[in-house]
Design an enzyme around this catalytic site. Structure first.
Site, PDB file in Angstrom:
ATOM      1  N   SER A  28       0.666  -1.156  -0.063  1.00  0.00           N
ATOM      2  CA  SER A  28      -0.094   0.079   0.039  1.00  0.00           C
ATOM      3  C   SER A  28       0.874   1.215   0.007  1.00  0.00           C
ATOM      4  O   SER A  28       1.847   1.449   0.615  1.00  0.00           O
ATOM      5  CB  SER A  28      -0.920  -0.002   1.126  1.00  0.00           C
ATOM      6  N   HIS A  59      -4.979   0.358  -4.288  1.00  0.00           N
ATOM      7  CA  HIS A  59      -4.500  -0.770  -4.881  1.00  0.00           C
ATOM      8  C   HIS A  59      -4.966  -0.922  -6.229  1.00  0.00           C
ATOM      9  O   HIS A  59      -6.065  -1.434  -6.539  1.00  0.00           O
ATOM     10  CB  HIS A  59      -4.896  -2.056  -4.215  1.00  0.00           C
ATOM     11  N   HIS A  81      -6.174  -9.311  -0.603  1.00  0.00           N
ATOM     12  CA  HIS A  81      -5.715  -9.801   0.800  1.00  0.00           C
ATOM     13  C   HIS A  81      -6.727 -10.596   1.262  1.00  0.00           C
ATOM     14  O   HIS A  81      -7.975 -10.429   0.638  1.00  0.00           O
ATOM     15  CB  HIS A  81      -5.933  -8.441   1.713  1.00  0.00           C
ATOM     16  N   TYR A  83      -8.656 -10.578   3.745  1.00  0.00           N
ATOM     17  CA  TYR A  83      -9.577  -9.781   4.579  1.00  0.00           C
ATOM     18  C   TYR A  83     -10.689  -9.285   3.591  1.00  0.00           C
ATOM     19  O   TYR A  83     -11.843  -8.909   3.703  1.00  0.00           O
ATOM     20  CB  TYR A  83      -9.293  -8.557   5.153  1.00  0.00           C
ATOM     21  N   GLU A  84     -10.265  -9.447   1.990  1.00  0.00           N
ATOM     22  CA  GLU A  84     -11.390  -8.809   1.025  1.00  0.00           C
ATOM     23  C   GLU A  84     -12.496  -9.884   0.775  1.00  0.00           C
ATOM     24  O   GLU A  84     -13.351  -9.777   0.183  1.00  0.00           O
ATOM     25  CB  GLU A  84     -10.543  -8.605  -0.067  1.00  0.00           C
ATOM     26  N   ALA A 111       3.439  -2.345   3.636  1.00  0.00           N
ATOM     27  CA  ALA A 111       3.007  -1.275   4.566  1.00  0.00           C
ATOM     28  C   ALA A 111       2.809  -2.089   6.004  1.00  0.00           C
ATOM     29  O   ALA A 111       2.109  -2.949   5.854  1.00  0.00           O
ATOM     30  CB  ALA A 111       2.015  -0.412   4.223  1.00  0.00           C
ATOM     31  N   MET A 209      -0.864  -6.785   7.093  1.00  0.00           N
ATOM     32  CA  MET A 209      -1.923  -7.942   6.752  1.00  0.00           C
ATOM     33  C   MET A 209      -1.784  -8.643   5.411  1.00  0.00           C
ATOM     34  O   MET A 209      -2.566  -9.057   4.641  1.00  0.00           O
ATOM     35  CB  MET A 209      -3.143  -6.945   6.523  1.00  0.00           C
ATOM     36  N   SER A 210      -0.261  -8.789   5.179  1.00  0.00           N
ATOM     37  CA  SER A 210      -0.037  -9.432   3.751  1.00  0.00           C
ATOM     38  C   SER A 210       1.579  -9.908   4.088  1.00  0.00           C
ATOM     39  O   SER A 210       1.973  -9.968   5.134  1.00  0.00           O
ATOM     40  CB  SER A 210       0.190  -8.240   2.697  1.00  0.00           C
ATOM     41  N   ASN A 233       3.108   3.959  10.224  1.00  0.00           N
ATOM     42  CA  ASN A 233       2.369   4.178  11.417  1.00  0.00           C
ATOM     43  C   ASN A 233       3.036   3.674  12.723  1.00  0.00           C
ATOM     44  O   ASN A 233       3.508   2.550  12.351  1.00  0.00           O
ATOM     45  CB  ASN A 233       1.064   4.298  11.442  1.00  0.00           C
ATOM     46  N   HIS A 245      -6.395   4.433   6.992  1.00  0.00           N
ATOM     47  CA  HIS A 245      -5.500   3.737   5.807  1.00  0.00           C
ATOM     48  C   HIS A 245      -5.067   5.000   5.008  1.00  0.00           C
ATOM     49  O   HIS A 245      -3.962   4.889   4.290  1.00  0.00           O
ATOM     50  CB  HIS A 245      -6.627   3.258   4.922  1.00  0.00           C
TER      51      HIS A 245
HETATM   52  N1  HPA Z   1      -1.475  -2.725  11.327  1.00  0.00           N
HETATM   53  C1  HPA Z   1      -1.756  -3.886  10.636  1.00  0.00           C
HETATM   54  N2  HPA Z   1      -1.453  -3.506   9.201  1.00  0.00           N
HETATM   55  C2  HPA Z   1      -1.035  -2.328   8.945  1.00  0.00           C
HETATM   56  C3  HPA Z   1      -0.643  -1.411   9.632  1.00  0.00           C
HETATM   57  C4  HPA Z   1      -0.961  -1.722  11.485  1.00  0.00           C
HETATM   58  O1  HPA Z   1      -0.702  -0.722  11.997  1.00  0.00           O
HETATM   59  N3  HPA Z   1      -0.020  -0.227   9.368  1.00  0.00           N
HETATM   60  C5  HPA Z   1      -0.251  -0.576   8.048  1.00  0.00           C
HETATM   61  N4  HPA Z   1      -0.596  -1.774   7.764  1.00  0.00           N
END
Ligand code: HPA
Length: 295
Positions: A28, A59, A81, A83-84, A111, A209-210, A233, A245
């Site tokens: 991302s 994406h 992903h 989660y989709e 990310a 998440m990937s 972050n 996001h």
């Molecule tokens: N948690 C999970 N996935 C992420 C995060 C996070 O803080 N930042 C970017 N992808």
């Protein structure tokens, strides 16, 4: 090769005979890297039979085949992903296609939230290992022994030589490259503060998440794997800020110049290293043959 993978490889082979060495996945906010590739051919995912398409904003969805310096690459701009709502089998299917086209090295980028308190937003961190036990293993189901063994080793999943090349490249470019263990969760919710405390206790430095599942499948197929996380972050509860996001995308834009230099130069170094290794193997093969013929 599985039928769905074979169909996509066939569809691509009708368009190009390009053979990539390195497969790159862009996380991302990092999708713009694709513009840096000397493109030979672009293949939108929606032109491939049965190919999974992303539903998340930010994406894009296409393969880019071309060169990073002299190294032939295939780059995934956009990925799906778990989660989709896709099955884990669908999530990793694009990786199988890239391997089917000839890729031997997988360069993962993602990310991630920072768990390690020495990290800062915008840091790049090399993935030295991962924890994937909170998500579904992508190899659950029948095993194709021609592809890899039923129980495959994951002791050193992230290739030590590729890690060395990444670190040497970062040093040469004067880019501060952190290192750490990546933990993959399913998402799509960001974590609670308690979950982040737990993940830190488990030894994780980055959360996302990937990618860990892709590393599992790549190792199963015998690919060499490396990866870099962009800390978009600090994870929940470490920073007082709430997570969004948009922040993830913004951090990607800010880090882009450093990310581009690091990926470009390390992919070039990996290409040169692989060529040297292949030449060494050919020479060794010739020697063995010659020795054999003397007997
Ligand atoms: N948690 C999970 N996935 C992420 C995060 C996070 O803080 N930042 C970017 N992808």
């Amino acid at each position: 090769m599985r039928e769905d993978v074979r169909n996509c490889v066939k569809a691509i082979r009708k368009i190009t005979d390009f053979k990539p060495l390195v497969a790159i996945t862009l996380g991302s906010g990092l999708g713009n890297y694709a513009q840096k590739i000397r493109t030979v051919c672009e293949i939108p995912y929606d032109t491939l039979p049965g190919f999974p398409m992303s539903t998340v904003s930010g994406h894009d969805g296409r393969f880019i085949l071309g060169y990073v310096k002299k190294t032939p690459v295939i780059c995934m701009k956009g990925r799906v992903h778990f989660y989709e709502g896709y099955s884990m089998d669908q999530v990793v299917m694009p990786l199988r296609v890239m391997q089917g086209l000839g890729a031997k090295i997988l360069f993962l980028t993602n990310a991630a939230g920072g768990l390690n308190e020495t990290f800062r937003v915008g840091d790049l961190s090399m993935i030295t290992d991962h924890i994937s036990v909170f998500t579904v293993n992508p190899l659950i189901g029948p095993n194709d022994d021609k592809e890899g063994p039923r129980f495959h080793d994951m002791t050193q999943a992230y290739d030590l030589k590729l890690q060395k090349l990444l670190e040497e490249t970062a040093k040469r470019l004067k880019i501060d490259l952190k290192r750490g263990v990546y933990v993959q969760l399913t998402g799509p919710s960001f974590e609670t503060s308690a979950e982040i405390r737990m993940l830190r206790l488990l030894g994780a430095d980055m959360v996302g998440m990937s990618t860990a599942v892709e590393a599992i499948v790549a190792r199963h197929m015998g690919m060499r794997v490396c990866g870099v996380s962009l800390i978009t972050n600090m994870a929940a509860g470490i920073s007082k800020e709430l997570l969004s996001h948009d922040d993830v995308k913004r951090a990607g834009e800010e880090a882009e110049p450093r990310f581009v230099r690091l990926v470009t130069e390390s992919v070039a170094a990996m290409g040169a290293h692989a060529a040297k290794r292949a030449a060494g193997k050919t020479a060794a093969g010739r020697k063995t043959k010659a020795a054999g013929s003397k007997r």
